[in-house]
Scaffold this motif. Structure first.
Motif, PDB file in Angstrom:
ATOM      1  N   ARG B 164      -9.121   2.197   2.221  1.00  0.00           N
ATOM      2  CA  ARG B 164      -8.042   2.885   1.555  1.00  0.00           C
ATOM      3  C   ARG B 164      -6.759   2.721   2.268  1.00  0.00           C
ATOM      4  O   ARG B 164      -5.760   2.125   1.527  1.00  0.00           O
ATOM      5  N   THR B 165      -6.633   2.853   3.418  1.00  0.00           N
ATOM      6  CA  THR B 165      -5.589   2.900   4.230  1.00  0.00           C
ATOM      7  C   THR B 165      -4.847   1.591   4.264  1.00  0.00           C
ATOM      8  O   THR B 165      -3.668   1.519   4.156  1.00  0.00           O
ATOM      9  N   ALA B 168      -3.283   0.474   0.997  1.00  0.00           N
ATOM     10  CA  ALA B 168      -2.055   1.078   0.867  1.00  0.00           C
ATOM     11  C   ALA B 168      -0.979   0.451   1.755  1.00  0.00           C
ATOM     12  O   ALA B 168       0.167   0.388   1.221  1.00  0.00           O
ATOM     13  N   ARG B 169      -1.378   0.338   2.890  1.00  0.00           N
ATOM     14  CA  ARG B 169      -0.186  -0.362   3.679  1.00  0.00           C
ATOM     15  C   ARG B 169      -0.023  -1.925   3.312  1.00  0.00           C
ATOM     16  O   ARG B 169       1.432  -2.174   3.326  1.00  0.00           O
ATOM     17  N   PHE B 208      -6.499   4.331  -7.143  1.00  0.00           N
ATOM     18  CA  PHE B 208      -4.881   4.522  -6.728  1.00  0.00           C
ATOM     19  C   PHE B 208      -4.372   4.803  -8.269  1.00  0.00           C
ATOM     20  O   PHE B 208      -3.496   5.606  -8.460  1.00  0.00           O
ATOM     21  N   PHE B 213      -1.125   6.981  -8.152  1.00  0.00           N
ATOM     22  CA  PHE B 213      -0.167   6.185  -7.291  1.00  0.00           C
ATOM     23  C   PHE B 213       0.419   4.902  -7.481  1.00  0.00           C
ATOM     24  O   PHE B 213       1.307   4.342  -6.855  1.00  0.00           O
ATOM     25  N   GLY B 228       5.005   1.751  -8.066  1.00  0.00           N
ATOM     26  CA  GLY B 228       4.020   2.687  -6.919  1.00  0.00           C
ATOM     27  C   GLY B 228       4.788   3.899  -6.737  1.00  0.00           C
ATOM     28  O   GLY B 228       6.107   3.985  -6.780  1.00  0.00           O
ATOM     29  N   LEU B 233       1.865   6.589  -1.431  1.00  0.00           N
ATOM     30  CA  LEU B 233       1.106   5.577  -0.888  1.00  0.00           C
ATOM     31  C   LEU B 233       1.331   5.526   0.691  1.00  0.00           C
ATOM     32  O   LEU B 233       0.508   5.277   1.452  1.00  0.00           O
ATOM     33  N   VAL B 236      -1.069   8.012   2.129  1.00  0.00           N
ATOM     34  CA  VAL B 236      -2.306   7.423   2.440  1.00  0.00           C
ATOM     35  C   VAL B 236      -2.261   6.200   3.640  1.00  0.00           C
ATOM     36  O   VAL B 236      -3.111   6.134   4.425  1.00  0.00           O
ATOM     37  N   ALA B 237      -1.173   5.347   3.875  1.00  0.00           N
ATOM     38  CA  ALA B 237      -0.796   4.368   4.678  1.00  0.00           C
ATOM     39  C   ALA B 237      -0.959   4.970   5.981  1.00  0.00           C
ATOM     40  O   ALA B 237      -1.339   4.232   7.056  1.00  0.00           O
TER      41      ALA B 237
END
Lengths: 240, 240
Positions: B164-165, B168-169, B208, B213, B228, B233, B236-237
């Motif tokens: 997930r992270t 998001a990144r 997302f 998101f 986005g 985001l 989450v990142a």
DNA sequence: CGTGTACTTGAGTGGGCTCAAGCAGGGTGG
DNA sequence: CCACCCTGCTTGAGCCCACTCAAGTACACG
């Protein structure tokens, strides 16, 4: 770990003249005469294991040509975790990517006993602007660094590739050119490179040792090494 | 996927004079007069989604300045799997790292509708050797590429960071500068970047979208995008 | 001989992989 | 215009590798 100041052994001109690396290093393009003309304050330094070479975010004051040993380049990710993005070896230049910035982008830390030449940043910048062919050489070095980092990305780091395979690939990359010896960096460092936990690295390495793919050399001294069964490791490294 | 030859829209001189990117591109250092003097055969090309720009291992014949859209740089790992090591965007130069090699190191493929200027390699090399300030600019570009790749390594790719992270990144990195729009590359491509499976990417993206998101824009056309929620985001990142 | 650091090893859990089936959309041909 | 396919994406069920937490060991150093 105490922060020890590295020892200065000797100065500039004298050792550049006899340096076996002179042809492949930055200074290959700078004539000995020029070094003298510039009164270049190039120092010959020793770093012991875990000694910092420079620290990310601090002001750039020099670049370092690695003459032996290995230096890890460390970045900090979005969440503050440390990640090793490259390992410099003989012939590499630490701090080059920051040479025209105000602050170092990475932290650089010795991961074994290291010998390095320190070139003050003012001298370095002067060399570069006055020596055209040096610029080309630096572009090449920069490109080499890029390729190395990309190969790490492609080979070492991918959740879909088993940890065994990735550790084997890392070991092969840490091989000391032309020998079956392998730089033995810390478990924690290996973990920070391939992006897995130290425990998993330990298990994999132990397994390799018990299978005879690896042998620990030199105890836990600063000069410790692995001796690797390159063929077997290569085979593991090619496992999907 | 048929290999379509890109269209040539117009030639050299005329558009360089009016190019809004001229100041930040390579050619910033090359005067318009010089471009004419060299009879530079700079072409203005369009690539559609999935069209190859050049192919790894083939002979280097040009570098490409990206004027809009996104281009993926693909490497092949030890086991033959494809891995995306960088995504070029507006202002980046495709093929620069190979400019002084015989063969391209990467394959470059458009991941959206792309506009690019093609500079024949002979012209490019001549520019470089005759324009000192251009060399400095190229070193800078090269350093930028290195930094970008390292940041990918540190942020995007680490088995210890949840998928997930990482996704998001990646999305934040694909953000189109200054907007809340995000380059919508294929699921498969995203997987090849962060080093997880397409299925997992799909699950995360779907999640997302359902949380608001992300929003899909432009259907499945070549100009599709995400919109986005940057704040969410980002949050989450930054999750460990 | 105690202390600290680095590494090892174990048991249990869960995130992400695998395999596999279902779905949507766009292009093609009848 | 619709039936068809093909490609890219979605969704599900089950399993396994690697993470987590935790305890134990080896070695270097003072």
């Amino acid at each position: 770990m105490p922060l020890r100041t590295p020892q200065i052994r000797c100065q500039g001109r004298s050792n550049c003249g006899t340096c076996e690396l002179r042809q492949e290093m930055v200074c290959a393009e700078v004539s000995l005469g020029d070094l003298v003309d510039f009164h270049a304050g190039i120092d010959d330094l020793n770093f012991e294991t875990n000694a910092p070479v420079f620290s990310g975010g601090t002001g750039v004051d020099a670049v370092y040509c690695i003459r032996s040993g290995a230096v890890k380049m460390v970045r900090t990710d979005l969440a503050g975790a440390h990640r090793i993005v490259r390992v410099l070896r003989k012939g590499d230049i630490a701090g080059l990517e920051s040479a025209f910035s105000e602050f170092y982008e990475h932290s650089a830390v010795a991961v074994s006993a290291v010998k390095a030449c320190r070139i003050p940043i003012a001298d370095f910048r002067r060399f570069v602007t006055t020596h055209q062919s040096l610029q080309m050489r630096l572009m090449q070095k920069s490109r080499d660094a890029l390729r190395e980092t990309e190969e790490w990305l492609a080979d070492l780091v991918s959740g879909t590739i088993p940890a065994r395979t990735r550790v084997a690939r890392l070991l092969l990359r840490l091989r000391i050119e032309g020998t079956e010896n392998i730089h033995r960096i810390g478990i924690e460092d290996m973990a920070a490179i391939v992006g897995i936990t130290p425990e998993t690295v330990s298990r994999v390495v132990s397994d390799f040792v018990s299978r005879g793919f690896l042998e620990k050399i030199g105890g836990n001294s600063a000069y410790r090494n692995f001796r690797g069964d390159i063929a077997s490791l290569t085979q593991v490294a090619c496992t999907a």
